[in-house]
Scaffold this active site. Structure first.
Site, PDB file in Angstrom:
ATOM      1  N   ASP A  61       0.882  -1.165   0.000  1.00 50.86           N
ATOM      2  CA  ASP A  61       0.000   0.000   0.000  1.00 50.86           C
ATOM      3  C   ASP A  61       0.918   1.213   0.000  1.00 50.86           C
ATOM      4  OD1 ASP A  61      -1.559   2.209   0.608  1.00 50.86           O
ATOM      5  OD2 ASP A  61      -2.892   1.100   1.938  1.00 50.86           O
ATOM      6  N   ASN A  88       3.111   3.091 -10.651  1.00 53.53           N
ATOM      7  CA  ASN A  88       1.896   3.138 -11.462  1.00 53.53           C
ATOM      8  C   ASN A  88       0.639   3.411 -10.633  1.00 53.53           C
ATOM      9  OD1 ASN A  88       0.080   2.131 -13.862  1.00 53.53           O
ATOM     10  ND2 ASN A  88      -0.439   0.805 -12.118  1.00 53.53           N
ATOM     11  N   TYR A 164      -6.924  15.327  -9.044  1.00 56.08           N
ATOM     12  CA  TYR A 164      -6.174  14.373  -9.869  1.00 56.08           C
ATOM     13  C   TYR A 164      -5.171  15.062 -10.805  1.00 56.08           C
ATOM     14  CZ  TYR A 164      -5.247  10.618 -13.235  1.00 56.08           C
ATOM     15  OH  TYR A 164      -4.639   9.695 -14.035  1.00 56.08           O
ATOM     16  N   LYS A 168      -0.868  15.058 -10.746  1.00 51.89           N
ATOM     17  CA  LYS A 168       0.032  14.577 -11.797  1.00 51.89           C
ATOM     18  C   LYS A 168       1.041  15.668 -12.191  1.00 51.89           C
ATOM     19  CE  LYS A 168      -1.565  10.363 -12.214  1.00 51.89           C
ATOM     20  NZ  LYS A 168      -0.763   9.199 -11.829  1.00 51.89           N
ATOM     21  N   THR A 199     -10.147   1.736 -18.191  1.00 49.55           N
ATOM     22  CA  THR A 199      -9.879   1.044 -16.919  1.00 49.55           C
ATOM     23  C   THR A 199     -10.896   1.520 -15.880  1.00 49.55           C
ATOM     24  OG1 THR A 199      -8.453   2.770 -16.006  1.00 49.55           O
ATOM     25  CG2 THR A 199      -7.362   1.108 -17.375  1.00 49.55           C
TER      26      THR A 199
HETATM   27  N1  LIG Z   1      -6.723   5.065 -17.484  1.00 49.17           N
HETATM   28  C1  LIG Z   1      -6.336   6.211 -18.058  1.00 49.17           C
HETATM   29  O1  LIG Z   1      -6.979   6.726 -19.013  1.00 49.17           O
HETATM   30  C2  LIG Z   1      -5.108   6.915 -17.572  1.00 49.17           C
HETATM   31  C3  LIG Z   1      -4.717   8.076 -18.243  1.00 49.17           C
HETATM   32  C4  LIG Z   1      -3.578   8.747 -17.829  1.00 49.17           C
HETATM   33  C5  LIG Z   1      -2.835   8.246 -16.781  1.00 49.17           C
HETATM   34  N2  LIG Z   1      -3.238   7.110 -16.140  1.00 49.17           N
HETATM   35  C6  LIG Z   1      -2.395   6.623 -15.047  1.00 49.17           C
HETATM   36  O2  LIG Z   1      -2.047   5.266 -15.265  1.00 49.17           O
HETATM   37  C7  LIG Z   1      -1.869   4.596 -14.008  1.00 49.17           C
HETATM   38  C8  LIG Z   1      -2.726   3.340 -13.956  1.00 49.17           C
HETATM   39  O3  LIG Z   1      -4.082   3.730 -14.025  1.00 49.17           O
HETATM   40  P1  LIG Z   1      -5.261   2.717 -14.414  1.00 49.17           P
HETATM   41  O4  LIG Z   1      -6.076   3.432 -15.407  1.00 49.17           O
HETATM   42  O5  LIG Z   1      -4.732   1.373 -14.706  1.00 49.17           O
HETATM   43  O6  LIG Z   1      -6.089   2.724 -13.034  1.00 49.17           O
HETATM   44  P2  LIG Z   1      -6.837   1.556 -12.231  1.00 49.17           P
HETATM   45  O7  LIG Z   1      -7.350   0.506 -13.143  1.00 49.17           O
HETATM   46  O8  LIG Z   1      -7.796   2.265 -11.340  1.00 49.17           O
HETATM   47  O9  LIG Z   1      -5.657   0.918 -11.365  1.00 49.17           O
HETATM   48  C9  LIG Z   1      -5.048   1.651 -10.346  1.00 49.17           C
HETATM   49  C10 LIG Z   1      -4.176   0.708  -9.551  1.00 49.17           C
HETATM   50  O10 LIG Z   1      -3.591   1.466  -8.480  1.00 49.17           O
HETATM   51  C11 LIG Z   1      -3.800   0.722  -7.282  1.00 49.17           C
HETATM   52  N3  LIG Z   1      -3.775   1.574  -6.104  1.00 49.17           N
HETATM   53  C12 LIG Z   1      -4.545   2.640  -5.789  1.00 49.17           C
HETATM   54  N4  LIG Z   1      -4.225   3.114  -4.581  1.00 49.17           N
HETATM   55  C13 LIG Z   1      -3.219   2.317  -4.113  1.00 49.17           C
HETATM   56  C14 LIG Z   1      -2.467   2.287  -2.927  1.00 49.17           C
HETATM   57  N5  LIG Z   1      -2.686   3.159  -1.933  1.00 49.17           N
HETATM   58  N6  LIG Z   1      -1.497   1.347  -2.776  1.00 49.17           N
HETATM   59  C15 LIG Z   1      -1.281   0.447  -3.760  1.00 49.17           C
HETATM   60  N7  LIG Z   1      -1.972   0.408  -4.906  1.00 49.17           N
HETATM   61  C16 LIG Z   1      -2.938   1.332  -5.065  1.00 49.17           C
HETATM   62  C17 LIG Z   1      -5.143   0.044  -7.495  1.00 49.17           C
HETATM   63  O11 LIG Z   1      -5.309  -1.021  -6.558  1.00 49.17           O
HETATM   64  P3  LIG Z   1      -6.762  -1.492  -6.005  1.00 49.17           P
HETATM   65  O12 LIG Z   1      -7.293  -2.474  -6.999  1.00 49.17           O
HETATM   66  O13 LIG Z   1      -6.423  -2.098  -4.678  1.00 49.17           O
HETATM   67  O14 LIG Z   1      -7.610  -0.239  -5.908  1.00 49.17           O
HETATM   68  C18 LIG Z   1      -4.952  -0.447  -8.922  1.00 49.17           C
HETATM   69  O15 LIG Z   1      -4.171  -1.603  -8.945  1.00 49.17           O
HETATM   70  C19 LIG Z   1      -2.238   5.632 -12.942  1.00 49.17           C
HETATM   71  O16 LIG Z   1      -1.056   6.261 -12.486  1.00 49.17           O
HETATM   72  C20 LIG Z   1      -3.095   6.624 -13.704  1.00 49.17           C
HETATM   73  O17 LIG Z   1      -3.089   7.916 -13.107  1.00 49.17           O
HETATM   74  C21 LIG Z   1      -4.350   6.428 -16.514  1.00 49.17           C
END
Ligand SMILES: NC(=O)c1ccc[n+]([C@@H]2O[C@H](COP(=O)([O-])OP(=O)(O)OC[C@H]3O[C@@H](n4cnc5c(N)ncnc54)[C@H](OP(=O)(O)O)[C@@H]3O)[C@@H](O)[C@H]2O)c1
Length: 241
Positions: A61, A88, A164, A168, A199
């Site tokens: 965490d 990530n 958010y 970033k 996601t």
């Molecule tokens: N999706 C997009 O369009 C997008 C665009 C730009 C940037 N991003 C970036 O890409 C990265 C991945 O995003 P995603 O879209 O894959 O999001 P996601 O599906 O919501 O996954 C987020 C991950 O972070 C974990 N997490 C959250 N809080 C945590 C904590 N305190 N300790 C450990 N793990 C934690 C979540 O675990 P749990 O399952 O336990 O909640 C999950 O595994 C992020 O940095 C996001 O800001 C995403």
């Protein structure tokens, strides 16, 4: 010490993080699946192993000091070093983030996970990264953190976001500071944007697949020794600050 390249991906149980772990595993690397929930972590490890990856679970965490310290100890015991850290894990804090009526708890929570969490994990892993021949740190940022794009009325930059998007921007600044501090160490530190990816983070409204979203992180994780440091990249190239 392990002969395999060792990586740790935070938030690797689902979404883009899972696909980064799968992509690094496909390179023959040993990949630590950092995840806070035991059931989700073990399910991801099992699925990655079934796909042929050398994956192992890392209870993590990013908001918890003891959890992060224990994660570093686990990697040290297992591999003796860390080659690549992919920060990530992130949260949005929810999607009503009007600046004029900001919920300070939401702002704090986003910064705690998306920025302080990255600093906490990075500093805990640095002693292990310093033992690597080709250390890399990849911070998963977002183009919504680009002040250049946010201040361009013509650019498509998503909804108003008091927690958010600024988290970033803060992460990008932190990335630059690490790159500056580590410039002579051989540790390349960069920020990547995966693009708008389907996601949980956005209710699966994104237009890219998690595998496509993972590509930039894999590219930055595998940079050559003379690769960039202190930069911000997406698939199409440099993202303006
Ligand atoms: N999706 C997009 O369009 C997008 C665009 C730009 C940037 N991003 C970036 O890409 C990265 C991945 O995003 P995603 O879209 O894959 O999001 P996601 O599906 O919501 O996954 C987020 C991950 O972070 C974990 N997490 C959250 N809080 C945590 C904590 N305190 N300790 C450990 N793990 C934690 C979540 O675990 P749990 O399952 O336990 O909640 C999950 O595994 C992020 O940095 C996001 O800001 C995403």
């Amino acid at each position: 010490m392990s002969e395999h390249t060792i990586a740790l991906v935070t938030g690797a149980n689902k979404g883009i993080g899972y696909e980064i772990a799968a992509g690094l595993g496909a390179l023959g690397w040993s990949v630590g699946v950092g995840a806070r929930d035991e059931r989700r972590r073990e399910a991801a490890v099992e699925k990655l192993r079934a796909g042929g990856a050398d994956a192992f679970g890392v209870p993590l965490d990013v908001t918890d000091d003891a959890s992060v310290t224990a994660a570093a100890a686990l990697i040290e015991e297992r591999a003796g070093r860390l080659d690549v850290l992919v920060n990530n894990a992130a949260i949005t804090g929810g999607w009503t983030q009007e600046p004029t009526t900001a919920d300070l708890a939401v702002v704090r929570t986003a910064v705690e996970t998306n920025v302080i969490g990255v600093i906490r994990v990075t500093d805990a892993m640095l002693p292990l990264l310093r033992r690597s021949a080709s250390p890399r740190i990849v911070n998963m940022s977002s183009s919504v953190g680009s002040l250049t794009r946010q201040s361009d009325p013509e650019a498509s930059t998503g909804p108003l976001s008091m927690a958010y998007a600024p988290s970033k921007t803060f992460l990008n600044a932190v990335t630059v500071q690490y790159a500056k501090a580590l410039r002579d160490s051989g540790i390349l530190v960069n920020a990547g944007c995966p693009g708008f990816t389907a996601t949980d983070l956005n209710g699966f409204r994104g237009v890219r697949t998690p595998e496509q979203g993972a590509a930039i992180a894999i590219q930055l994780a595998t940079l050559p020794t003379d690769g960039p440091t202190g930069g911000f990249f997406e698939d199409a190239g440099v993202v303006p600050w």
